[in-house]
Design a protein around this motif. Sequence first.
Motif, PDB file in Angstrom:
ATOM      1  N   GLU A 128      -5.423 -10.302   3.987  1.00 10.90           N
ATOM      2  CA  GLU A 128      -6.165  -9.068   4.234  1.00 10.90           C
ATOM      3  C   GLU A 128      -5.524  -8.246   5.347  1.00 10.90           C
ATOM      4  O   GLU A 128      -6.144  -7.320   5.887  1.00 10.90           O
ATOM      5  CB  GLU A 128      -7.620  -9.386   4.583  1.00 10.90           C
ATOM      6  CG  GLU A 128      -8.398  -9.987   3.420  1.00 10.90           C
ATOM      7  CD  GLU A 128      -9.861 -10.173   3.751  1.00 10.90           C
ATOM      8  OE1 GLU A 128     -10.277  -9.770   4.861  1.00 10.90           O
ATOM      9  OE2 GLU A 128     -10.593 -10.709   2.904  1.00 10.90           O
TER      10      GLU A 128
ATOM     11  N   ILE B 212      -5.181  -0.572   7.619  1.00  3.73           N
ATOM     12  CA  ILE B 212      -5.882   0.687   7.328  1.00  3.73           C
ATOM     13  C   ILE B 212      -7.054   0.871   8.290  1.00  3.73           C
ATOM     14  O   ILE B 212      -7.284   1.977   8.804  1.00  3.73           O
ATOM     15  CB  ILE B 212      -6.364   0.709   5.868  1.00  3.73           C
ATOM     16  CG1 ILE B 212      -5.146   0.774   4.921  1.00  3.73           C
ATOM     17  CG2 ILE B 212      -7.286   1.892   5.623  1.00  3.73           C
ATOM     18  CD1 ILE B 212      -5.509   0.752   3.458  1.00  3.73           C
ATOM     19  N   ARG B 213      -7.794  -0.218   8.561  1.00  2.57           N
ATOM     20  CA  ARG B 213      -8.922  -0.116   9.490  1.00  2.57           C
ATOM     21  C   ARG B 213      -8.447   0.262  10.890  1.00  2.57           C
ATOM     22  O   ARG B 213      -9.086   1.053  11.582  1.00  2.57           O
ATOM     23  CB  ARG B 213      -9.713  -1.433   9.521  1.00  2.57           C
ATOM     24  CG  ARG B 213     -10.534  -1.678   8.257  1.00  2.57           C
ATOM     25  CD  ARG B 213     -11.572  -2.746   8.474  1.00  2.57           C
ATOM     26  NE  ARG B 213     -10.985  -4.045   8.707  1.00  2.57           N
ATOM     27  CZ  ARG B 213     -10.679  -4.912   7.742  1.00  2.57           C
ATOM     28  NH1 ARG B 213     -10.916  -4.595   6.474  1.00  2.57           N
ATOM     29  NH2 ARG B 213     -10.147  -6.085   8.028  1.00  2.57           N
TER      30      ARG B 213
ATOM     31  N   GLU C   6      -7.809   3.905  10.914  1.00  3.34           N
ATOM     32  CA  GLU C   6      -9.053   4.665  10.896  1.00  3.34           C
ATOM     33  C   GLU C   6      -9.707   4.679  12.268  1.00  3.34           C
ATOM     34  O   GLU C   6     -10.245   5.704  12.703  1.00  3.34           O
ATOM     35  CB  GLU C   6     -10.005   4.083   9.857  1.00  3.34           C
ATOM     36  CG  GLU C   6      -9.564   4.329   8.403  1.00  3.34           C
ATOM     37  CD  GLU C   6     -10.431   3.590   7.403  1.00  3.34           C
ATOM     38  OE1 GLU C   6     -11.178   2.667   7.834  1.00  3.34           O
ATOM     39  OE2 GLU C   6     -10.368   3.918   6.211  1.00  3.34           O
TER      40      GLU C   6
ATOM     41  N   ILE D 210       0.865  -1.178   0.000  1.00  2.00           N
ATOM     42  CA  ILE D 210       0.000   0.000   0.000  1.00  2.00           C
ATOM     43  C   ILE D 210       0.900   1.226   0.000  1.00  2.00           C
ATOM     44  O   ILE D 210       1.867   1.297   0.764  1.00  2.00           O
ATOM     45  CB  ILE D 210      -0.926   0.037   1.236  1.00  2.00           C
ATOM     46  CG1 ILE D 210      -1.918  -1.126   1.206  1.00  2.00           C
ATOM     47  CG2 ILE D 210      -1.682   1.364   1.319  1.00  2.00           C
ATOM     48  CD1 ILE D 210      -2.784  -1.217   2.444  1.00  2.00           C
TER      49      ILE D 210
ATOM     50  N   THR E 226      -5.265  -4.404   4.540  1.00  4.64           N
ATOM     51  CA  THR E 226      -6.506  -3.653   4.723  1.00  4.64           C
ATOM     52  C   THR E 226      -6.881  -3.573   6.201  1.00  4.64           C
ATOM     53  O   THR E 226      -7.482  -2.588   6.640  1.00  4.64           O
ATOM     54  CB  THR E 226      -7.650  -4.299   3.921  1.00  4.64           C
ATOM     55  OG1 THR E 226      -7.739  -5.698   4.236  1.00  4.64           O
ATOM     56  CG2 THR E 226      -7.407  -4.160   2.437  1.00  4.64           C
ATOM     57  N   SER E 227      -6.515  -4.597   6.978  1.00  3.60           N
ATOM     58  CA  SER E 227      -6.743  -4.548   8.425  1.00  3.60           C
ATOM     59  C   SER E 227      -5.952  -3.404   9.041  1.00  3.60           C
ATOM     60  O   SER E 227      -6.419  -2.737   9.968  1.00  3.60           O
ATOM     61  CB  SER E 227      -6.333  -5.868   9.080  1.00  3.60           C
ATOM     62  OG  SER E 227      -7.102  -6.937   8.598  1.00  3.60           O
TER      63      SER E 227
ATOM     64  N   ASN F 188      -0.285   4.984  -0.063  1.00  2.00           N
ATOM     65  CA  ASN F 188      -1.201   6.119  -0.118  1.00  2.00           C
ATOM     66  C   ASN F 188      -0.490   7.375   0.392  1.00  2.00           C
ATOM     67  O   ASN F 188       0.654   7.320   0.844  1.00  2.00           O
ATOM     68  CB  ASN F 188      -2.454   5.825   0.713  1.00  2.00           C
ATOM     69  CG  ASN F 188      -3.270   4.687   0.134  1.00  2.00           C
ATOM     70  OD1 ASN F 188      -3.137   4.340  -1.046  1.00  2.00           O
ATOM     71  ND2 ASN F 188      -4.123   4.080   0.948  1.00  2.00           N
TER      72      ASN F 188
END
Length: 289
Positions: free
Chosen positions: A274, A280-281, A284, A67, A277-278, A69
């Motif tokens: 995953e 990123i969560r 957040e 990732i 993506t975990s 970003n």
Amino acid sequence: MAKLKDDPITKEDINEYLREYSDFAFEVLVLNKMNRLGFTCEHAGTYEDPITKKIREFDIRARQQLIDNTDIKFDLCLSIECKNLKPNFPLLVHCMPREYNETYIDLIWSIKRNELSIYQDAKRVPIKGIQSGYEELNPVGKNCDQVGRKAFENNAIIGNDADVYDKISQAINASYDLIKRAHYAANKAIDVFTMVVPVLVVPNDRIWAVEYKKSGEIETPPEPVGNVEYYINKSWVVRDNIIKDFQRRYCLSHLEIVQLDNLPEMINKYTKLEIATSAIRLREIRDNT
């Protein structure tokens, strides 16, 4: 060292050595493979062994950003050692069913610094259970031997783990620098998550695995395999450069033992998890609390 023949070594001898016996020549094959798989690699550098404090060489350090970003990054970092095993002395890995407490992988979350920070904050983020990719009761390596026959003494079978154990230790110890880098990876604008995995790469058709029941009987007889997850449960402590009492402990749960052709499949296992993506969560959740 065994007694050598008096005959001078020829060009043909050198070529045979490079073709059949050189660890470095095999190491370069692995390096080229990792570059083709999209990794950024460091090759044949040195590090201070965190256990012995001696200067040692690492084979390959490989990094791929999963990732990228504007305010968060996720890196997969591999500490790779290469061993050019021979067909007459392959590796046998002894496997047991994986316990639930062995089903984890650690992320290193380096947190972006605010204006008042005087030290680099970071967290250990253990990902547990099936989400880690290491499933309970699946076979996991717990011990290994190289197996061969003596040329004399009635062709006796022998087992020895010294050479491979040294390479496994180097892959684990060389990973400390990657963990320390990951701890300090963030800046004032970016959070960085990192997954560090030590890896031992050997030529094709050099790995055998035998699976045991918990009771000790053999569950699955020895057979050739391309990749074995090997449980190590090793932790490293990173101390802050400014505040010496501040420290974080990070764990390496597994090392990968993999043949050359199975590298893409092994790497795909981590890139498809995953976990990214975990991460990123998690970030957040932090930002919303």
